[in-house]
Design a protein around this motif. Structure first.
Motif, PDB file in Angstrom:
ATOM      1  N   ASN A 140      36.324 -43.733  71.305  1.00  0.00           N
ATOM      2  CA  ASN A 140      35.482 -43.747  70.345  1.00  0.00           C
ATOM      3  C   ASN A 140      34.985 -42.160  69.884  1.00  0.00           C
ATOM      4  OD1 ASN A 140      34.796 -46.629  70.485  1.00  0.00           O
ATOM      5  ND2 ASN A 140      33.187 -46.371  71.837  1.00  0.00           N
ATOM      6  N   CYS A 141      35.909 -41.469  69.887  1.00  0.00           N
ATOM      7  CA  CYS A 141      35.708 -40.265  69.245  1.00  0.00           C
ATOM      8  C   CYS A 141      36.560 -40.150  67.620  1.00  0.00           C
ATOM      9  CB  CYS A 141      36.334 -39.067  70.025  1.00  0.00           C
ATOM     10  SG  CYS A 141      35.441 -38.722  71.634  1.00  0.00           S
ATOM     11  N   GLY A 142      35.681 -39.604  66.869  1.00  0.00           N
ATOM     12  CA  GLY A 142      36.033 -39.609  65.472  1.00  0.00           C
ATOM     13  C   GLY A 142      35.536 -38.763  64.345  1.00  0.00           C
ATOM     14  N   ALA A 143      35.599 -38.692  63.166  1.00  0.00           N
ATOM     15  CA  ALA A 143      34.988 -38.009  62.239  1.00  0.00           C
ATOM     16  C   ALA A 143      33.510 -38.353  62.309  1.00  0.00           C
ATOM     17  CB  ALA A 143      35.581 -38.477  60.832  1.00  0.00           C
ATOM     18  N   GLU A 144      32.865 -39.158  62.594  1.00  0.00           N
ATOM     19  CA  GLU A 144      31.434 -39.103  62.569  1.00  0.00           C
ATOM     20  C   GLU A 144      31.021 -38.452  63.502  1.00  0.00           C
ATOM     21  OE1 GLU A 144      28.443 -43.007  62.817  1.00  0.00           O
ATOM     22  OE2 GLU A 144      30.379 -43.516  63.111  1.00  0.00           O
ATOM     23  N   GLN A 145      31.436 -38.142  64.739  1.00  0.00           N
ATOM     24  CA  GLN A 145      31.240 -37.226  65.704  1.00  0.00           C
ATOM     25  C   GLN A 145      31.599 -35.961  65.482  1.00  0.00           C
ATOM     26  OE1 GLN A 145      32.823 -40.237  66.878  1.00  0.00           O
ATOM     27  NE2 GLN A 145      30.724 -41.380  67.063  1.00  0.00           N
ATOM     28  N   ASN A 146      32.281 -35.681  64.316  1.00  0.00           N
ATOM     29  CA  ASN A 146      33.005 -34.385  64.057  1.00  0.00           C
ATOM     30  C   ASN A 146      33.847 -34.011  65.012  1.00  0.00           C
ATOM     31  OD1 ASN A 146      33.488 -32.204  62.481  1.00  0.00           O
ATOM     32  ND2 ASN A 146      32.073 -30.780  63.551  1.00  0.00           N
ATOM     33  N   VAL A 147      34.693 -34.935  65.479  1.00  0.00           N
ATOM     34  CA  VAL A 147      35.699 -34.782  66.647  1.00  0.00           C
ATOM     35  C   VAL A 147      36.967 -35.349  66.141  1.00  0.00           C
ATOM     36  CG1 VAL A 147      36.477 -35.405  68.879  1.00  0.00           C
ATOM     37  CG2 VAL A 147      34.121 -34.991  68.653  1.00  0.00           C
ATOM     38  N   ASP A 148      38.164 -34.666  66.209  1.00  0.00           N
ATOM     39  CA  ASP A 148      39.553 -35.245  65.861  1.00  0.00           C
ATOM     40  C   ASP A 148      39.794 -36.433  66.414  1.00  0.00           C
ATOM     41  OD1 ASP A 148      42.182 -35.717  65.298  1.00  0.00           O
ATOM     42  OD2 ASP A 148      42.691 -33.492  65.716  1.00  0.00           O
ATOM     43  N   PRO A 149      39.761 -37.386  65.828  1.00  0.00           N
ATOM     44  CA  PRO A 149      40.305 -38.683  66.540  1.00  0.00           C
ATOM     45  C   PRO A 149      41.535 -39.061  67.260  1.00  0.00           C
ATOM     46  CG  PRO A 149      40.592 -39.192  64.246  1.00  0.00           C
ATOM     47  CD  PRO A 149      39.820 -37.770  64.548  1.00  0.00           C
ATOM     48  N   SER A 150      42.552 -37.948  66.897  1.00  0.00           N
ATOM     49  CA  SER A 150      43.590 -38.115  67.838  1.00  0.00           C
ATOM     50  C   SER A 150      43.520 -37.427  69.201  1.00  0.00           C
ATOM     51  CB  SER A 150      44.596 -36.867  67.150  1.00  0.00           C
ATOM     52  OG  SER A 150      44.186 -35.801  67.256  1.00  0.00           O
ATOM     53  N   LEU A 151      42.217 -36.942  69.598  1.00  0.00           N
ATOM     54  CA  LEU A 151      42.172 -36.794  70.986  1.00  0.00           C
ATOM     55  C   LEU A 151      41.683 -38.010  71.795  1.00  0.00           C
ATOM     56  CD1 LEU A 151      39.866 -33.216  70.291  1.00  0.00           C
ATOM     57  CD2 LEU A 151      42.407 -33.493  70.631  1.00  0.00           C
ATOM     58  N   ASN A 152      41.405 -39.003  70.977  1.00  0.00           N
ATOM     59  CA  ASN A 152      41.400 -40.129  71.933  1.00  0.00           C
ATOM     60  C   ASN A 152      42.500 -40.589  72.804  1.00  0.00           C
ATOM     61  OD1 ASN A 152      38.573 -41.207  71.391  1.00  0.00           O
ATOM     62  ND2 ASN A 152      39.440 -41.473  69.090  1.00  0.00           N
ATOM     63  N   GLY A 153      42.269 -41.050  73.856  1.00  0.00           N
ATOM     64  CA  GLY A 153      43.630 -41.269  74.671  1.00  0.00           C
ATOM     65  C   GLY A 153      43.458 -40.992  76.064  1.00  0.00           C
ATOM     66  N   GLU A 154      44.485 -40.838  76.775  1.00  0.00           N
ATOM     67  CA  GLU A 154      44.533 -40.890  78.365  1.00  0.00           C
ATOM     68  C   GLU A 154      44.754 -39.507  78.734  1.00  0.00           C
ATOM     69  OE1 GLU A 154      46.261 -43.772  81.745  1.00  0.00           O
ATOM     70  OE2 GLU A 154      47.982 -41.873  81.158  1.00  0.00           O
ATOM     71  N   TYR A 155      43.973 -39.072  79.825  1.00  0.00           N
ATOM     72  CA  TYR A 155      44.019 -37.627  80.050  1.00  0.00           C
ATOM     73  C   TYR A 155      44.156 -37.400  81.529  1.00  0.00           C
ATOM     74  CZ  TYR A 155      41.793 -35.654  75.820  1.00  0.00           C
ATOM     75  OH  TYR A 155      41.611 -35.470  74.532  1.00  0.00           O
ATOM     76  N   LYS A 156      45.012 -36.438  82.126  1.00  0.00           N
ATOM     77  CA  LYS A 156      45.594 -36.516  83.402  1.00  0.00           C
ATOM     78  C   LYS A 156      44.992 -35.192  84.051  1.00  0.00           C
ATOM     79  CE  LYS A 156      49.666 -39.560  83.221  1.00  0.00           C
ATOM     80  NZ  LYS A 156      50.835 -39.635  83.640  1.00  0.00           N
ATOM     81  N   GLY A 157      44.171 -35.166  85.192  1.00  0.00           N
ATOM     82  CA  GLY A 157      43.870 -33.932  85.468  1.00  0.00           C
ATOM     83  C   GLY A 157      43.558 -33.553  86.838  1.00  0.00           C
ATOM     84  N   ILE A 158      42.796 -32.607  87.290  1.00  0.00           N
ATOM     85  CA  ILE A 158      42.848 -32.250  88.856  1.00  0.00           C
ATOM     86  C   ILE A 158      41.437 -31.351  88.878  1.00  0.00           C
ATOM     87  CG2 ILE A 158      44.182 -30.186  88.654  1.00  0.00           C
ATOM     88  CD1 ILE A 158      44.831 -30.260  91.569  1.00  0.00           C
ATOM     89  N   LEU A 159      40.607 -31.336  89.791  1.00  0.00           N
ATOM     90  CA  LEU A 159      39.383 -30.781  89.916  1.00  0.00           C
ATOM     91  C   LEU A 159      39.197 -30.749  91.340  1.00  0.00           C
ATOM     92  CD1 LEU A 159      36.706 -33.340  89.398  1.00  0.00           C
ATOM     93  CD2 LEU A 159      38.948 -34.145  89.240  1.00  0.00           C
ATOM     94  N   PHE A 160      37.936 -29.943  91.749  1.00  0.00           N
ATOM     95  CA  PHE A 160      37.578 -29.581  92.974  1.00  0.00           C
ATOM     96  C   PHE A 160      36.113 -29.173  93.056  1.00  0.00           C
ATOM     97  CE2 PHE A 160      38.485 -25.450  91.407  1.00  0.00           C
ATOM     98  CZ  PHE A 160      37.481 -24.485  91.985  1.00  0.00           C
ATOM     99  N   VAL A 161      35.586 -29.602  94.239  1.00  0.00           N
ATOM    100  CA  VAL A 161      34.071 -29.234  94.282  1.00  0.00           C
ATOM    101  C   VAL A 161      33.804 -27.785  94.655  1.00  0.00           C
ATOM    102  CG1 VAL A 161      32.117 -29.575  95.842  1.00  0.00           C
ATOM    103  CG2 VAL A 161      33.628 -31.624  94.994  1.00  0.00           C
ATOM    104  N   THR A 162      32.884 -27.147  94.074  1.00  0.00           N
ATOM    105  CA  THR A 162      32.491 -25.858  94.157  1.00  0.00           C
ATOM    106  C   THR A 162      30.886 -25.853  94.247  1.00  0.00           C
ATOM    107  OG1 THR A 162      32.759 -23.636  93.600  1.00  0.00           O
ATOM    108  CG2 THR A 162      32.672 -25.119  91.869  1.00  0.00           C
TER     109      THR A 162
END
Length: 269
Positions: free
Chosen positions: A215-237
């Motif tokens: 649901n990201c798009g021009a209405e939110q001033n966000v490039d709609p191409s950024l919609n999709g699947e993200y893979k990542g890594i994180l830790f607790v600090t």
């Protein structure tokens, strides 16, 4: 015993090869050749948390955190928060921006146990290369060995630090590691995400994540191409106490071949 020329040559060659295989046949009781150099132990990015000082050529030193998980996933983030990347390790090399694909590859290469060289590419700050030094920090070992669990993540977290893309974001993490992220940007379709966090090794402080931005798009001033699947890594600090802050990033390979990375630092409420 006499030998003809051909036979004598064969005997000479055999003796020469035999001496060469013995290190030149040096005298003195058959000891090893003292001029040989022992092969050094292989340089490796071992699993753990690292604090590094990076000094770009002609630039100012900046401090970053590197998390190397036991499955070779890597998170890299500059501590002032202006950029982050995800990737994997290959021996003495950290390869960044390659979780989603091989484009725009950045590297940190160990040249000794405590130092190395880097070449990083960023959309915002441009390309940087130079040297880095690993900073001794006894707290890193304790933090990495503090373990991971879904129970410690369950609850509501708010990221009000990295708000450039979608504003303040609120994470709600369930007991099984599934989560939703609601953002501050408005419009008829609110820019949000759903995902799952998984444990890499319950004895270590490192988590993998897969999420879908919608649901990201021009209405939110966000490039709609950024919609999709993200893979990542994180830790607790920690911000105020250990375990109250998540620090990590996730990447997506865009249709134009570039890689976009979102960094997050939500604090538990």
């Amino acid at each position: 015993m006499m030998c003809n020329l051909r036979m004598c040559m064969l005997i000479f060659i055999s003796l020469f090869i035999g001496l060469a295989s013995c290190g030149g046949g040096g005298g003195g009781g058959g000891g090893s050749d003292s001029s040989s150099t022992p092969t050094p132990a292989a340089l490796l990015w071992s699993p753990g948390l690292y604090t590094v000082d990076l000094t770009p050529t002609g630039g100012e030193t900046e401090r970053a955190t590197i998390l190397v998980a036991s499955d070779n996933r890597v998170f890299y983030g500059v501590n002032n928060g202006n950029h982050a990347k995800v990737g994997t390790t290959l021996g003495n090399i950290v390869e960044l921006d390659n979780v989603a694909g091989p484009n725009d590859l950045s590297t940190l290469t160990l040249t000794s146990a405590t130092a190395g060289t880097f070449a990083l590419s960023f959309d915002v700050v441009g390309d940087e290369s130079g040297t880095f030094a690993i900073v001794t920090d006894a707290d890193n070992d304790d933090l990495y060995n503090s373990g991971s669990s879904f129970a410690s993540l369950e609850g509501t977290w708010v990221d009000n630090s990295f708000t450039e893309l979608v504003g303040v974001s609120t994470w709600v993490i369930a007991a099984d590691g599934s989560y939703t992220v609601d953002t501050a940007v408005g419009g008829s379709g609110v820019c949000s995400a759903t995902g799952n966090i998984s444990l890499i090794d319950a004895t270590k402080n490192a988590y993998a994540s897969v999420s879908t931005l919608i649901n990201c798009g021009a209405e939110q001033n966000v490039d709609p191409s950024l919609n999709g699947e993200y893979k990542g890594i994180l830790f607790v600090t920690e911000t105020n106490f250990l375990g109250d802050t998540l620090f990590g990033a996730a990447s997506i390979l865009l249709s134009n071949g570039s890689i976009f990375t979102i960094v997050s630092v939500p604090v538990k409420q």
